[in-house]
Design a protein around this motif. Structure first.
Motif, short mmCIF file in Angstrom:
data_model
loop_
_atom_site.label_atom_id
_atom_site.label_comp_id
_atom_site.label_asym_id
_atom_site.label_seq_id
_atom_site.Cartn_x
_atom_site.Cartn_y
_atom_site.Cartn_z
N MET A 20 -2.57 -6.02 10.47
CA MET A 20 -1.44 -6.34 9.59
C MET A 20 -1.47 -5.40 8.39
SD MET A 20 -0.45 -9.90 7.80
CE MET A 20 0.57 -10.42 9.17
N ARG A 21 -0.29 -4.89 8.03
CA ARG A 21 -0.16 -4.03 6.86
C ARG A 21 0.79 -4.70 5.87
NH1 ARG A 21 -0.89 -1.10 11.31
NH2 ARG A 21 -2.30 0.69 11.20
N LEU A 22 0.32 -4.88 4.64
CA LEU A 22 1.14 -5.47 3.57
C LEU A 22 1.39 -4.38 2.53
CD1 LEU A 22 -1.22 -7.82 4.36
CD2 LEU A 22 0.36 -9.08 2.95
N ASP A 23 2.65 -4.02 2.34
CA ASP A 23 3.01 -3.00 1.36
C ASP A 23 3.33 -3.66 0.03
OD1 ASP A 23 2.70 -0.92 3.15
OD2 ASP A 23 4.79 -0.96 3.80
N LEU A 24 2.59 -3.29 -1.01
CA LEU A 24 2.81 -3.81 -2.35
C LEU A 24 3.80 -2.91 -3.08
CD1 LEU A 24 -0.87 -4.63 -3.33
CD2 LEU A 24 0.82 -6.12 -2.25
N VAL A 25 4.75 -3.52 -3.81
CA VAL A 25 5.76 -2.77 -4.55
C VAL A 25 5.80 -3.24 -6.00
CG1 VAL A 25 7.20 -2.37 -2.51
CG2 VAL A 25 7.63 -4.36 -3.94
N SER A 26 6.25 -2.33 -6.86
CA SER A 26 6.51 -2.63 -8.26
C SER A 26 7.86 -2.04 -8.62
CB SER A 26 5.45 -2.03 -9.18
OG SER A 26 4.23 -2.70 -9.02
N LEU A 27 8.52 -2.63 -9.61
CA LEU A 27 9.82 -2.11 -10.04
C LEU A 27 9.63 -0.78 -10.76
CD1 LEU A 27 11.50 -5.39 -11.27
CD2 LEU A 27 11.73 -4.25 -9.05
N SER A 28 10.44 0.19 -10.39
CA SER A 28 10.35 1.53 -10.96
C SER A 28 10.81 1.54 -12.41
CB SER A 28 11.21 2.50 -10.15
OG SER A 28 11.26 3.76 -10.77
N HIS A 29 10.16 2.33 -13.21
CA HIS A 29 10.62 2.48 -14.59
C HIS A 29 11.54 3.70 -14.73
CE1 HIS A 29 7.11 5.12 -14.52
NE2 HIS A 29 7.64 5.75 -15.55
N THR A 30 11.72 4.46 -13.64
CA THR A 30 12.58 5.65 -13.71
C THR A 30 13.76 5.60 -12.74
OG1 THR A 30 11.16 6.80 -12.13
CG2 THR A 30 10.71 7.16 -14.47
N MET A 31 13.60 5.00 -11.57
CA MET A 31 14.67 4.97 -10.56
C MET A 31 15.49 3.69 -10.68
SD MET A 31 12.93 6.75 -7.22
CE MET A 31 12.06 5.28 -6.75
N ARG A 32 16.81 3.83 -10.57
CA ARG A 32 17.74 2.69 -10.66
C ARG A 32 18.68 2.69 -9.47
NH1 ARG A 32 16.10 -0.45 -15.07
NH2 ARG A 32 15.06 0.97 -16.47
#
Length: 98
Positions: A20-32
């Protein structure tokens, strides 16, 4: 010293065979996005066996139950489906909702 990483969410879960692969994400501070909202960016991938995930799930469930009991988070109750999706106006309804 162990390194740490912050993530806003799990972006995607992929299962291939017994891995199983779990991809962690965070909100970008540059891309909208088109609405000006931050878009999720990939931060890190956690790869584990299905057995390891199953064992981890119990730990996460216990943590969730503790947070609910402590009042730190609330469990969302599903909204009730309306009996007449077209509203009280008597408009046409799909046979799927009868």
């Amino acid at each position: 010293m162990q390194s740490e990483i912050y993530a806003d969410a799990i972006g995607e879960i992929t299962v291939t065979g017994t891995v199983m692969r779990l991809d962690l994400v965070s909100l970008s501070h540059t891309m909208r996005d088109d609405r000006g909202q931050p878009v999720p960016e990939h931060r890190m991938r956690i790869v584990m066996s299905l057995e390891g995930f199953a064992n981890s799930f119990e730990v996460l469930q216990n943590a969730m139950n503790g947070l609910i009991e402590a009042g730190a988070i609330r469990r969302n109750e599903p909204d009730q489906m309306p009996t007449n999706p077209a509203g009280a106006s008597g408009g046409a309804t799909s046979p799927n909702f009868m």
